[in-house]
Every structure is written in C-alpha cells, then in structure tokens.
Design an enzyme around this catalytic site. Structure first.
Site, PDB file in Angstrom:
ATOM      1  N   GLY A  65      21.690 -35.351   1.928  1.00  0.00           N
ATOM      2  CA  GLY A  65      22.051 -33.998   1.605  1.00  0.00           C
ATOM      3  C   GLY A  65      22.842 -33.658   0.564  1.00  0.00           C
ATOM      4  O   GLY A  65      22.938 -34.876  -0.180  1.00  0.00           O
ATOM      5  N   GLY A  66      23.252 -32.482   0.597  1.00  0.00           N
ATOM      6  CA  GLY A  66      24.120 -32.080  -0.537  1.00  0.00           C
ATOM      7  C   GLY A  66      25.326 -33.198  -0.890  1.00  0.00           C
ATOM      8  O   GLY A  66      25.634 -33.430  -1.940  1.00  0.00           O
ATOM      9  N   GLY A  85      25.932 -36.033   1.185  1.00  0.00           N
ATOM     10  CA  GLY A  85      25.965 -37.224   1.768  1.00  0.00           C
ATOM     11  C   GLY A  85      24.621 -37.848   1.864  1.00  0.00           C
ATOM     12  O   GLY A  85      23.773 -37.291   1.913  1.00  0.00           O
ATOM     13  N   THR A  86      24.616 -39.287   2.230  1.00  0.00           N
ATOM     14  CA  THR A  86      23.547 -39.917   2.362  1.00  0.00           C
ATOM     15  C   THR A  86      23.794 -40.408   3.831  1.00  0.00           C
ATOM     16  O   THR A  86      24.812 -40.992   3.994  1.00  0.00           O
ATOM     17  CB  THR A  86      23.157 -41.109   1.370  1.00  0.00           C
ATOM     18  OG1 THR A  86      23.194 -40.531   0.153  1.00  0.00           O
ATOM     19  CG2 THR A  86      21.845 -41.634   1.714  1.00  0.00           C
ATOM     20  N   GLY A 138      18.499 -39.951   6.129  1.00  0.00           N
ATOM     21  CA  GLY A 138      18.555 -38.291   5.497  1.00  0.00           C
ATOM     22  C   GLY A 138      19.483 -38.428   4.130  1.00  0.00           C
ATOM     23  O   GLY A 138      20.148 -39.204   3.992  1.00  0.00           O
ATOM     24  N   LYS A 183      27.277 -41.832   7.641  1.00  0.00           N
ATOM     25  CA  LYS A 183      27.233 -41.016   6.535  1.00  0.00           C
ATOM     26  C   LYS A 183      27.972 -41.217   5.693  1.00  0.00           C
ATOM     27  O   LYS A 183      29.166 -41.266   5.757  1.00  0.00           O
ATOM     28  CB  LYS A 183      27.289 -39.417   7.258  1.00  0.00           C
ATOM     29  CG  LYS A 183      27.268 -38.119   6.129  1.00  0.00           C
ATOM     30  CD  LYS A 183      27.597 -37.030   6.999  1.00  0.00           C
ATOM     31  CE  LYS A 183      26.634 -35.793   6.573  1.00  0.00           C
ATOM     32  NZ  LYS A 183      27.341 -34.742   7.356  1.00  0.00           N
ATOM     33  N   ASP A 221      25.704 -23.384   9.636  1.00  0.00           N
ATOM     34  CA  ASP A 221      24.518 -23.661   9.134  1.00  0.00           C
ATOM     35  C   ASP A 221      23.533 -24.135  10.091  1.00  0.00           C
ATOM     36  O   ASP A 221      23.055 -25.148  10.129  1.00  0.00           O
ATOM     37  CB  ASP A 221      24.853 -24.996   8.101  1.00  0.00           C
ATOM     38  CG  ASP A 221      23.595 -25.141   6.880  1.00  0.00           C
ATOM     39  OD1 ASP A 221      22.785 -24.319   7.042  1.00  0.00           O
ATOM     40  OD2 ASP A 221      23.583 -26.157   6.180  1.00  0.00           O
TER      41      ASP A 221
END
Ligand SMILES: *[C@@H]1O[C@H](CO)[C@@H](O)[C@H](O)[C@H]1NC(C)=O
Ligand SMILES: *[C@@H]1O[C@H](CO)[C@@H](O)[C@H](O)[C@H]1NC(C)=O
Ligand SMILES: *[C@@H]1O[C@H](CO)[C@@H](O)[C@H](O)[C@H]1NC(C)=O
Ligand SMILES: *[C@@H]1O[C@H](CO)[C@@H](O)[C@H](O)[C@H]1NC(C)=O
Ligand SMILES: *[C@@H]1O[C@H](CO)[C@@H](O)[C@H](O)[C@H]1NC(C)=O
Ligand SMILES: *[C@@H]1O[C@H](CO)[C@@H](O)[C@H](O)[C@H]1NC(C)=O
Ligand SMILES: *[C@@H]1O[C@H](CO)[C@@H](O)[C@H](O)[C@H]1NC(C)=O
Ligand SMILES: *[C@@H]1O[C@H](CO)[C@@H](O)[C@H](O)[C@H]1NC(C)=O
Ligand SMILES: *[C@@H]1O[C@H](CO)[C@@H](O)[C@H](O)[C@H]1NC(C)=O
Ligand SMILES: *[C@@H]1O[C@H](CO)[C@@H](O)[C@H](O)[C@H]1NC(C)=O
Ligand SMILES: *[C@@H]1O[C@H](CO)[C@@H](O)[C@H](O)[C@H]1NC(C)=O
Length: 674
Positions: free
Chosen positions: A412-413, A415-416, A410, A431, A528
C-alpha cells in the site's frame, strides 16, 4: 491542545493501503540479440550481433549477412545461413558441393568450387578473418566410384591440401548408411583451417561406371547430417550443411594474444561478460557464470534467475532460494535456522520467549502511547517514545524470512504487508513501512493508537508492534482469506457468493463500523471504508482493517472535524470532498458503496464500463430510480424468497448515499436494519 491536534490532522497526508494489491508480475525475460533499431532475424533465423544485416548493425564486414529478397533467406556471401550460435560461436551454413560430372553422352563437364574470396561479394577479407571450418563438427567427404578429391586451405597463413580416393566397379559392396571407403571416402578436418577450396576429379572420366555413377563429388558436411547410400552415387544434394567457427578481431587487433586487452578501444564484450582468446586467433566473448544473453552487446548479459528456473541446489527440506545478480543463495524457511551442517532446523524455543517479551513490551508501549494522546500529537515527544520503546525487530525479521519478497501479501501507500511465522507456529501479518519519513511514521503510530482502543470480532486484531527507529512494524492477526474485494470480484467467478453470505458480511462490517462510531471511546472514523479494506478470515467472517487514515474524534468535539480530504475514489463521500468536514457519515457513504458492490458484484469504479456506468454509486442510484434494480443485481443471487430483502437492502444503500450527511442513517441504524 485543541490547536495542536488540529495542526496534526492537517499534516496527515493521503495514503491508502490497498491490501488487495499483491504484485506478482513475473517478468518474462527476453534477451536482446541485435543492436537497437537493427533487424534481428531473416527468414526465421535469428541474426545476433556481431552479425547484422545493415551498415551499422554488424561489427565489421566479415559479420555482414544479407537477407535475400526473393527467397527471404539469410545469406553469408553465397551460402545460406541456417543458424548462428553466440554461445558456441559458430554458424551453420549450406555450402555448395564440388562435382565433376560425365553425362551419359560423355561430354566432360568439370566443376570446381572454391570457397575463397572471389565467391563472396561482401569483402576481400572474409575467409582470412577468424572463420575456420569446425574440425570437431565436420568431415570432408568424396563420393563416387572413379573419384579423387582435394580439400585445400590455409592454416597460420600456410597453404596445405588433403585428399580422398574411392574406386569401385559396381555398387554391390556399398554399405548403406556408412561412408566406409567403397563409393564413399571421408576424412577428418584439421584444426584451424580457413580460406578453403574443394576439388573433385575422376581418373577415367567415369567411363567404366557411368551407368550407375556419372559424377565425382566432394564436400564438407556436418557430422551425422549426410547418410551415404547407393542412391548417393546417382544423385547428391547440391548443398550440404557445415559448421564454421567464428571469432572477433583482426590481424592488427587481438591476434595471437592469450587474454583480451580489456581497455583497448575495440574491446568487443559488454557488461557482465568475459573475453577469451580463440585457439585459431581472434577472441570471443562469454557471459559470466550466472548470466545469459548476447555478450557482444553493451547490456546483453542478463542475470539468470536460478530460483525461478530451478537450476539451484536449495533443495533440502525447509530451504528456500533467493536470487542474486550473477548467483543465488539458499535461506531457511521462516522459523528455521541453518545448523552447523548447513541443514535447516527448527530454532530453539528461547527465541519464542524473547519474542513474547518483545511483544509484551510493545503492548505496554502501546498502552502508554494510547493513554497519552498528547504524546503522539507532539512531534518531539513522538521521537522520545520511539527511543524509549526502541525494540529490536530481529525476531520479526526472522519471522518474515528477512522480509522475503515471496511472503508479501499486500502493498500500500505506506506499507508492505508480509506473512510471518512466529516460532510458536502462529501465523501473523506484519506491516512494514516502505519508505520511511516522518508522516508515514505518524500514520503508523496513528494506526497503533486507533487499533489499541478496539477489541471487536469484526475488526482485525493488532497483536504487537516494533518501534525500531528506522522501520516501525505492526503485527496483526493473519486473516487468511484475502479481501472482500477479491472475494466478490474474482475474475473467474467460479462460484457466485450466495446472497446470505453477502448479507452476513455486510452485517458484520456494519457492526464493526457501528462499534467504531458509537461504542469506541473516543469514537473512531475509519475514513477509508472499501471492499479491499474488509478482510475475510477462515470462515469468511469479515474483519475491518487498515486504520492508517482513521481519525479519533476527541470527546469534546462532537461536531465535524476539518481535515485534508482522503479516501479512495469511488467510495469518497462527495459532501466531505466539498467541505473537508469529516463526520462519521462519510463512513456511512462509503459503506453504502460497499453494499452496492455486494448487491451488484460490480466494482465501485471501473473504466471498462461505459461512461454512465463508471461510478457504481451513480449507476446504481439511477437504476433504482428507473425501477431497474433487478437488472443490475449480481446474476443468480435473486430468487423469490429474497426479492423483498434485496429491495430493502438496496433502499438502505440508497439512503446511505444521500447527498447530505445528516439525511443518511448512522451506522448503528444501518447495522440494525441489516
Ligand atoms: C532487395 O530489395 C531492395 C528494395 O526492395 C533493393 O534495393 C535491393 O537492391 C534488393 N537486393 C537484392 C540483392 O536484390
Ligand atoms: C541453433 O544452434 C543452437 C546451439 O547450437 C541450438 O540450440 C538451436 O536449436 C539451433 N537452432 C536451429 C534452428 O537449428
Ligand atoms: C578463388 O579461387 C578461384 C579458383 O581457383 C581463383 O580463380 C581465384 O583467383 C581465387 N580468388 C582468390 C581471391 O583467391
Ligand atoms: C585464399 O586461397 C587462395 C587460393 O585458393 C589464395 O590464392 C589466397 O592467397 C588465399 N588467401 C588468404 C588470405 O589466405
Ligand atoms: C601471409 O602470406 C603471404 C604470402 O605467403 C604474405 O604476403 C602475407 O603477409 C602473410 N600474412 C600474414 C598475416 O602473415
Ligand atoms: C540401400 O538403399 C537403397 C535405397 O536408398 C536400396 O534400394 C538398397 O536396396 C539398399 N541396399 C542395401 C544393401 O540395403
Ligand atoms: C541417417 O541415418 C540414421 C539412422 O538410419 C538416421 O537416424 C538419421 O536421421 C539419418 N540422417 C539423415 C540426415 O538422413
Ligand atoms: C581491425 O578491427 C578494428 C575493429 O573492428 C578496426 O577498427 C580496424 O580497422 C581493423 N584493422 C584492420 C587492419 O582491418
Ligand atoms: C597483445 O596485446 C598487447 C596489449 O595487450 C599488445 O601490446 C601486443 O602487441 C599484442 N600482441 C599481438 C601479437 O597483437
Ligand atoms: C551486471 O549485471 C547487473 C545485474 O545483474 C547490473 O546491475 C550491472 O550493472 C551489470 N554490470 C555491467 C558492467 O553492466
Ligand atoms: C550449492 O551450490 C553452491 C555454489 O553453487 C555451493 O557453494 C554450495 O556448497 C552448494 N550447496 C549444496 C548443499 O550443495
């Protein structure tokens, strides 16, 4: 402290981690072959640079091809081009045969074909350039029973001729399929021959063989492309395939030099290529090992991904392949090491102990972090924590195979997320901060602090952390079945998720949120909530995740907190959007949208839908108002027994979406009702 806390909340920027988004864009490599804005094919034949069809598209006149208007065939002078090869630096053409025919009424008719300059309108130097008849791929042939033929040409600017003779009285000895001297004669072509001409002649005007062989023929033909037979004596194709070798350069530039002068003005080769002198004069360019493409173009040679194409030797057990520009290398699968012999073996267990201690220290660090909220609020002290609990993350690097792209689950803004394998065979999700700046480190610390408060079956578990100065890492339990978003919006929809499962997932998620709002101390607002932040484990049990944006509600502050608005479009509480006042009811709103997703199987926001249906929330509410509930529900989930239940849950979803936060039920009530 109240003041500082407030300040920090305002500093936090909007970041959403979309655990669902895994990018696996496997780029399809297409290699450019012609110069930009130049046509690169004619009649289905690729015309790669240095060849070209318009002024400015070829290297110089000798590489000029015309695309014949009427036949749409590529022409090189007056011969048809069948194929141009950059790797082999050759070109396949269809060239005219020479013939000397004596029609039955015995009028002599001579034909003479010269492949010399006069035949080519494109320029006087065509055949004097580095275009030679390929000696390896062609043969010279003469066909006829009253025949002699010549091949004339030049080598090193000296002319020479070679010939072939065939005389026979009838066709009885002709061997079909073999040019062995009777009716057909062939000879090898010397190396480096150019500016050739062909001649075909007869001794006796075919007068004795006219009944079966009226013509003498001569031609150069690609080996194995012409099968001589009895029929050939009567009739022969007008054109034969042959192969020319080519090279770039001219008499003044590059002639006879063994190596290329890399810095000369006219250096022909592009990046990642080398230049070689051709044995017949001129040069050609070759892509370097590990590259492929057109070496005559500036960026023509492109890296070969040996790992994707499988032409690598990383084939032994537990070995993986990593591509590199121009090459590749092998690495061991996660949890394995190279031994002295180069094989991948399971590492010793002391790594496991080290990692356990590491995670242990981490957890202590975590406890210290969380026990002192003051510390995370204060930037300077934050730095101090990081230094004090500096933890080598080497083990985690190994667990993720040095952050192997293939293990990304995954992005995201901030983190990977990688899948990692601990030496004790446990699978974890790691993460890793992508770009490191202060605000992102804060998000990580925030998530760390929030998660360390929580222990709930339906909340994803934090197992440890690594606060290395550069890249902070969080280690979670691995949740194997992806996100709820993927589960219900799966493209193929092979099997529809039954309503019972949907209801259970909704209940579990609601319980998790209810726990965060009411049982955690201090209470936590997720901020979120969305289907892509609800993960599903092996038994499809819901696990709420991604606390990067979450807020702890200080115990002395029961009212709304002012924050910078963050969340995900489609799930965002409009009241919060307008007032920037964050309350737990914002999560209730977002959860209502998730309920609607579960009910309808539609995405929260989709630009593929008509305008009035784009926002699922509005669409659902209007359908409910107009009593069209059963039209919008996911197909096949409704039946006689659960109709009432569906209505109730829809009603609950509607109440969650009430405009005013205070009119919405709280999470505890929602969980109870579900
Ligand atoms: C091909 O067509 C173009 C325009 O259609 C014309 O200008 C050109 O002279 C033609 N070439 C030949 C060889 O007929
Ligand atoms: C052209 O030549 C290349 C290399 O010799 C070969 O791989 C390719 O199949 C040929 N294409 C055609 C259409 O003959
Ligand atoms: C090409 O060959 C023909 C036939 O021999 C000859 O007449 C002509 O002069 C030659 N042209 C050149 C440029 O060599
Ligand atoms: C090409 O061949 C013709 C005869 O066929 C000859 O006159 C001419 O000089 C040759 N040109 C070159 C450049 O070798
Ligand atoms: C080739 O030979 C011709 C005459 O045989 C001569 O005029 C010409 O200069 C020579 N060209 C080269 C490049 O040696
Ligand atoms: C050779 O081939 C021709 C047809 O191409 C056939 O008529 C003839 O019989 C063949 N001759 C032999 C000896 O096979
Ligand atoms: C020539 O004959 C061989 C064997 O009979 C056959 O495989 C090949 O395709 C033939 N080639 C042509 C150009 O006809
Ligand atoms: C040789 O080739 C270069 C580049 O293609 C060109 O600039 C130069 O004028 C050529 N020289 C001759 C004598 O053709
Ligand atoms: C070979 O290249 C060198 C420079 O790299 C140049 O000085 C020399 O003249 C070249 N030789 C010929 C025969 O062109
Ligand atoms: C060679 O290829 C690599 C990528 O594979 C690229 O980064 C580099 O810029 C290329 N070199 C040149 C001189 O174009
Ligand atoms: C794999 O190939 C590389 C170079 O291509 C070589 O250095 C290496 O020794 C090879 N490894 C094995 C196991 O064959």
């Amino acid at each position: 402290m109240g003041f500082r806390f407030h300040k920090m909340l305002l500093q936090v920027t909007w970041v959403g981690v979309l655990l669902s988004v895994t990018t696996s864009a496997s780029a399809v490599l297409s290699y450019p072959s012609a110069l930009p804005n130049c046509q690169n094919s004619c009649g289905g034949v690729e015309i790669p640079y240095p060849f070209g069809m318009n002024q400015g598209c070829y290297l110089d006149e000798s590489f000029s091809i015309t695309c014949d208007n009427s036949t749409s065939k590529p022409m090189y002078g007056n011969v048809i081009v069948k194929n141009i090869s950059i790797e082999e630096h050759n070109i396949e053409i269809l060239a005219y045969t020479a013939k000397d025919c004596y029609p039955i009424y015995n009028l002599p008719f001579k034909n003479y074909v010269a492949l010399n300059n006069s035949n080519y309108p494109t320029g006087p130097t065509l055949w004097s350039r580095y275009f030679t008849i390929s000696d390896t791929q062609n043969v010279f042939m003469a066909v006829g029973c009253d025949t002699y033929a010549y091949l004339n040409g030049f080598k090193n600017n000296h002319s020479f001729s070679l010939g072939c003779t065939s005389v026979c009285v009838d066709a009885s000895n002709v061997v079909n399929g073999s040019c062995s001297g009777i009716g057909c004669c062939q000879t090898e072509i010397p190396e480096g021959m150019k500016n050739i001409s062909l001649e075909a002649h007869s001794f006796n005007d075919h007068s004795k063989v006219l009944n079966f062989n009226p013509c003498s023929y001569s031609f150069i033909v690609q080996k194995d492309k012409f099968n001589f037979s009895v029929d050939s004596l009567q009739n022969l194709p007008e054109k034969m395939p042959m192969v020319l070798d080519w090279a770039v350069g001219n008499e003044t530039w590059a002639a006879g030099n063994e190596t290329c002068a890399v810095n000369t003005k006219n250096y022909p080769c592009g990046g990642n290529s080398t230049c070689k002198g051709s044995k017949n004069g001129g040069y050609f360019c070759l892509c370097m090992d590990g590259y492929r493409g057109n070496p005559y173009l500036k960026d023509g040679c492109q890296d070969i991904d040996e790992c994707k194409e499988g032409n690598n030797n990383c084939t032994s057990k537990n070995t993986n392949c990593v591509n590199d520009p121009g090459s590749y290398y092998c690495v061991c699968s996660v949890g394995y090491h190279f031994d002295d012999g180069g094989a991948c073996v399971h590492p010793s267990s002391n790594l496991a102990i080290k990692l356990t201690i590491g995670i242990g220290i981490c957890i202590i660090a975590m406890l210290v972090c969380s026990s002192s909220l003051y510390l995370i609020v204060n930037q300077r002290k934050l730095m101090r924590i990081k230094q004090r609990f500096f933890q080598q993350n080497e083990e985690l690097e190994k667990a993720t195979n040095n952050y192997d792209e293939n293990l990304i689950i995954g992005r995201g803004g901030f983190g990977t997320v990688y899948k990692g394998f601990l030496p004790d065979d446990r699978i974890v999700a790691i993460k890793k901060s992508k770009i490191v700046d202060e605000s992102q480190i804060e998000q990580f610390i925030n998530e760390l602090v929030v998660l360390s408060q929580i222990n709930h079956t339906n909340v994803v578990k934090l197992l440890g952390c690594s606060l290395e100065t550069q890249v902070p890492l969080l280690v979670y339990e691995f949740v194997p079945n992806g996100t709820l978003f993927e589960y219900i919006h799966h493209e193929s929809k092979v099997s529809i998720v039954p309503w019972e499962t949907r209801l259970r997932i909704a209940t579990e998620s609601a319980e998790a949120l209810s726990y965060l709002h009411s049982s955690a101390s201090p209470p936590i607002i997720h901020r979120d909530v969305k289907s892509s932040n609800i993960l599903l484990d092996g038994k499809h049990i819901a696990k709420v995740s991604d606390f990067g944006a979450s807020r702890l509600v200080p115990l002395d502050q029961t009212q709304a907190i002012a924050t910078m608005v963050q969340g995900t479009f489609g799930y965002l509480d409009p009241e919060y959007l307008h007032t920037s006042q964050l309350t737990e009811k914002s999560d209730v709103y977002s959860f209502g949208v998730v309920l609607m997703e579960l009910l309808t199987g539609k995405k929260a926001i989709s630009f593929d839908r008509p305008e009035e249906e784009r926002s699922l929330a509005l669409y659902f509410l209007s359908s409910l108002k107009e009593n069209r509930l059963f039209e919008v529900l996911e197909k096949n989930i409704a039946n006689e027994e659960n109709a009432e239940q569906l209505k109730e849950v829809s009603n609950l979803a509607m109440r969650c979406l009430r405009l005013k936060g205070e009119d919405r039920p709280n999470m505890k009530e929602v969980a109870m009702e579900l």
